[in-house]
Scaffold this motif. Sequence first.
Motif, PDB file in Angstrom:
ATOM      1  N   THR A   1       0.815  -1.219   0.000  1.00 61.59           N
ATOM      2  CA  THR A   1       0.000   0.000   0.000  1.00 61.59           C
ATOM      3  C   THR A   1       0.847   1.267   0.000  1.00 61.59           C
ATOM      4  O   THR A   1       0.298   2.364  -0.074  1.00 61.59           O
ATOM      5  CB  THR A   1      -0.913   0.017   1.233  1.00 61.59           C
TER       6      THR A   1
ATOM      7  N   ILE B   1       0.524   3.923  -4.026  1.00 57.72           N
ATOM      8  CA  ILE B   1      -0.906   3.904  -4.299  1.00 57.72           C
ATOM      9  C   ILE B   1      -1.212   3.639  -5.762  1.00 57.72           C
ATOM     10  O   ILE B   1      -2.182   2.944  -6.095  1.00 57.72           O
ATOM     11  CB  ILE B   1      -1.567   5.239  -3.835  1.00 57.72           C
TER      12      ILE B   1
ATOM     13  N   TYR C   1       1.798  -3.141   3.994  1.00 62.86           N
ATOM     14  CA  TYR C   1       2.548  -1.917   3.743  1.00 62.86           C
ATOM     15  C   TYR C   1       3.536  -2.052   2.587  1.00 62.86           C
ATOM     16  O   TYR C   1       3.532  -1.258   1.650  1.00 62.86           O
ATOM     17  CB  TYR C   1       3.293  -1.470   5.000  1.00 62.86           C
TER      18      TYR C   1
ATOM     19  N   GLY D   1     -10.599   3.123   6.424  1.00 63.11           N
ATOM     20  CA  GLY D   1      -9.797   3.476   5.261  1.00 63.11           C
ATOM     21  C   GLY D   1      -9.005   4.743   5.473  1.00 63.11           C
ATOM     22  O   GLY D   1      -7.827   4.831   5.105  1.00 63.11           O
ATOM     23  N   LEU D   2      -9.618   5.751   6.089  1.00 68.67           N
ATOM     24  CA  LEU D   2      -8.907   7.001   6.367  1.00 68.67           C
ATOM     25  C   LEU D   2      -7.758   6.781   7.349  1.00 68.67           C
ATOM     26  O   LEU D   2      -6.669   7.344   7.190  1.00 68.67           O
ATOM     27  CB  LEU D   2      -9.886   8.041   6.929  1.00 68.67           C
TER      28      LEU D   2
ATOM     29  N   GLN E   1      -4.981   5.007   5.474  1.00 68.25           N
ATOM     30  CA  GLN E   1      -4.298   5.933   4.565  1.00 68.25           C
ATOM     31  C   GLN E   1      -3.255   6.764   5.306  1.00 68.25           C
ATOM     32  O   GLN E   1      -2.152   6.980   4.795  1.00 68.25           O
ATOM     33  CB  GLN E   1      -5.313   6.868   3.902  1.00 68.25           C
TER      34      GLN E   1
ATOM     35  N   ASN F   1      -0.085   4.980   5.929  1.00 71.20           N
ATOM     36  CA  ASN F   1       0.690   4.737   4.718  1.00 71.20           C
ATOM     37  C   ASN F   1       1.038   6.019   3.961  1.00 71.20           C
ATOM     38  O   ASN F   1       1.464   5.945   2.805  1.00 71.20           O
ATOM     39  CB  ASN F   1      -0.085   3.789   3.795  1.00 71.20           C
TER      40      ASN F   1
ATOM     41  N   VAL G   1      -0.788   8.308   2.633  1.00 69.49           N
ATOM     42  CA  VAL G   1      -1.614   8.467   1.431  1.00 69.49           C
ATOM     43  C   VAL G   1      -2.778   9.377   1.768  1.00 69.49           C
ATOM     44  O   VAL G   1      -3.334   9.314   2.882  1.00 69.49           O
ATOM     45  CB  VAL G   1      -2.140   7.107   0.938  1.00 69.49           C
ATOM     46  N   GLN G   2      -3.168  10.230   0.827  1.00 67.24           N
ATOM     47  CA  GLN G   2      -4.296  11.123   1.048  1.00 67.24           C
ATOM     48  C   GLN G   2      -5.299  10.971  -0.084  1.00 67.24           C
ATOM     49  O   GLN G   2      -5.086  11.440  -1.189  1.00 67.24           O
ATOM     50  CB  GLN G   2      -3.830  12.582   1.143  1.00 67.24           C
ATOM     51  N   ILE G   3      -6.373  10.255   0.203  1.00 65.54           N
ATOM     52  CA  ILE G   3      -7.484  10.102  -0.738  1.00 65.54           C
ATOM     53  C   ILE G   3      -8.745  10.456   0.030  1.00 65.54           C
ATOM     54  O   ILE G   3      -9.263   9.647   0.803  1.00 65.54           O
ATOM     55  CB  ILE G   3      -7.578   8.669  -1.289  1.00 65.54           C
ATOM     56  N   ASP G   4      -9.239  11.659  -0.150  1.00 61.15           N
ATOM     57  CA  ASP G   4     -10.340  12.141   0.680  1.00 61.15           C
ATOM     58  C   ASP G   4     -11.647  11.414   0.422  1.00 61.15           C
ATOM     59  O   ASP G   4     -12.490  11.300   1.317  1.00 61.15           O
ATOM     60  CB  ASP G   4     -10.546  13.644   0.460  1.00 61.15           C
TER      61      ASP G   4
ATOM     62  N   ALA H   1     -10.223   8.749  -5.668  1.00 62.29           N
ATOM     63  CA  ALA H   1      -9.673   7.461  -6.086  1.00 62.29           C
ATOM     64  C   ALA H   1     -10.064   7.129  -7.519  1.00 62.29           C
ATOM     65  O   ALA H   1      -9.265   6.566  -8.276  1.00 62.29           O
ATOM     66  CB  ALA H   1     -10.155   6.361  -5.134  1.00 62.29           C
TER      67      ALA H   1
END
Length: 455
Positions: A274, A277, A330, A392-393, A396, A399, A401-404, A409
């Motif tokens: 992960t 991304i 990870y 999921g938040l 993220q 890891n 990662v920022q996917i609001d 996505a």
Amino acid sequence: MNTIFKISRRMLSISHRNCNVCCTKPDYGPLEVQRCVLLNGTGVVGAKVFGGQIAVCTVMFQAGSRYEVDDYLGATHFLRAASTASSCAFSGFTKMRYLAQHGASLICTSDRQSIAYTLRCPVTIFSQMKCFLQDTVLRCFFRQWEIDDLKPMIKDDLHRIHPLQRVIDLAQKACWAGPLSNSMFCEEARIQGMTGKLLNCYANWNYKSDHCSIASVGVPFEETVQLAESIEPCRVRPPQRPGVCSQPRGGFEYHDLGPGCDTWICVVVPGCGTNDITELMRHSIVAHACGTDNMQEGSHSMDVIPEYPLGVLSAGDLYTTFRAFNISYYETGVFGIVAKTRSCTAWDVAKAAAQFLSNVGDLDFSQIEVGKKRLKVSLAINDEDCIKLTEGLALQFINNVQIDSAKTAMKIVDSIPNQEIKDTAKKLGSKMDDLAVAVVGDLGSVPHDKELLCR
């Protein structure tokens, strides 16, 4: 305690000058997502939704079964079960009764990478319900008599595991040499030796602020930050935890249910982690392009139409199903095919699954486009589940990662060229030297892993 501005660094996902614009209802996804990092390393994520009446908060630690060593093997299975046990402030009975009376729930989930505690309740009572989440996460001291009471239930869990869940768990054990081979379930031989002292030591060693993230949906961000501060008030990062990497071993694992039983076969190769991304999205698209679900389900269990092209492999046999899957941690993961069939057809089904996996690079661009559409639907459905959204938040943040939202996505999915996805599929098909196999059912009706590769 000083104000939160002195102990945390906020990173907002939107700029302040656009706040007036963002106050209207968005076309999809959360209205606003805010992030900050406390000085002790704890990550905090808060999602504000439009008109939501459910408050959800997840406390996630990177403390899954891959961190179990020596005497701690099986500890996470007990931690899941002990989430309903007594803690410092409340007995297990008081906790469960009070939550039920207010329509709230407290859920504990775990995998090889992480363990998460999630509180779900109406927005109006979150302030009085959050103490149960704090008490469960921080102040469960695992009384020995309660652990002894849990042992028969843990033993029963081993007999109640669904064969599909068991075969995927065994496939990962067969794939890896190292910490990722640790099962999510405690072995029966280790149940009696588990003690409250061992669980306390495991939690104290792994429940650290630098690998903890707290995510919420429908909860004011300031209140989420206060909850994070109460869980770990220290303002200094703890020493870094040593880690051990896992290596592919291409093994064979099985659980024999006896002659004539329905049989589940799982073939896997090493996948991706992960931490990248874009690569994760490529693997997910390949899995969905192969087929991960049914296109149609009727009132009868046999009224199903599997997704293509994997659906073709069943050749009209109503008792045979195939599906692709991708599981990522990870730094690595597994990609594979799992099939269920009758004992009499298990040999041919296992051969077909292994052959399909070796030729997964033959997916054409039209199938890849369909895979993108299927993945986008899955992402949208995931965002509709408030518990999956908070987990999921939190994941993220761990890891980096920022996917609001699912909409973000989906843009990533659309931006990936089909040729890159096809190259990823070819790369997966070239890993057959590391093929790992797991079987649950009639072991005598399935070829060994070396026989699967015979041409």
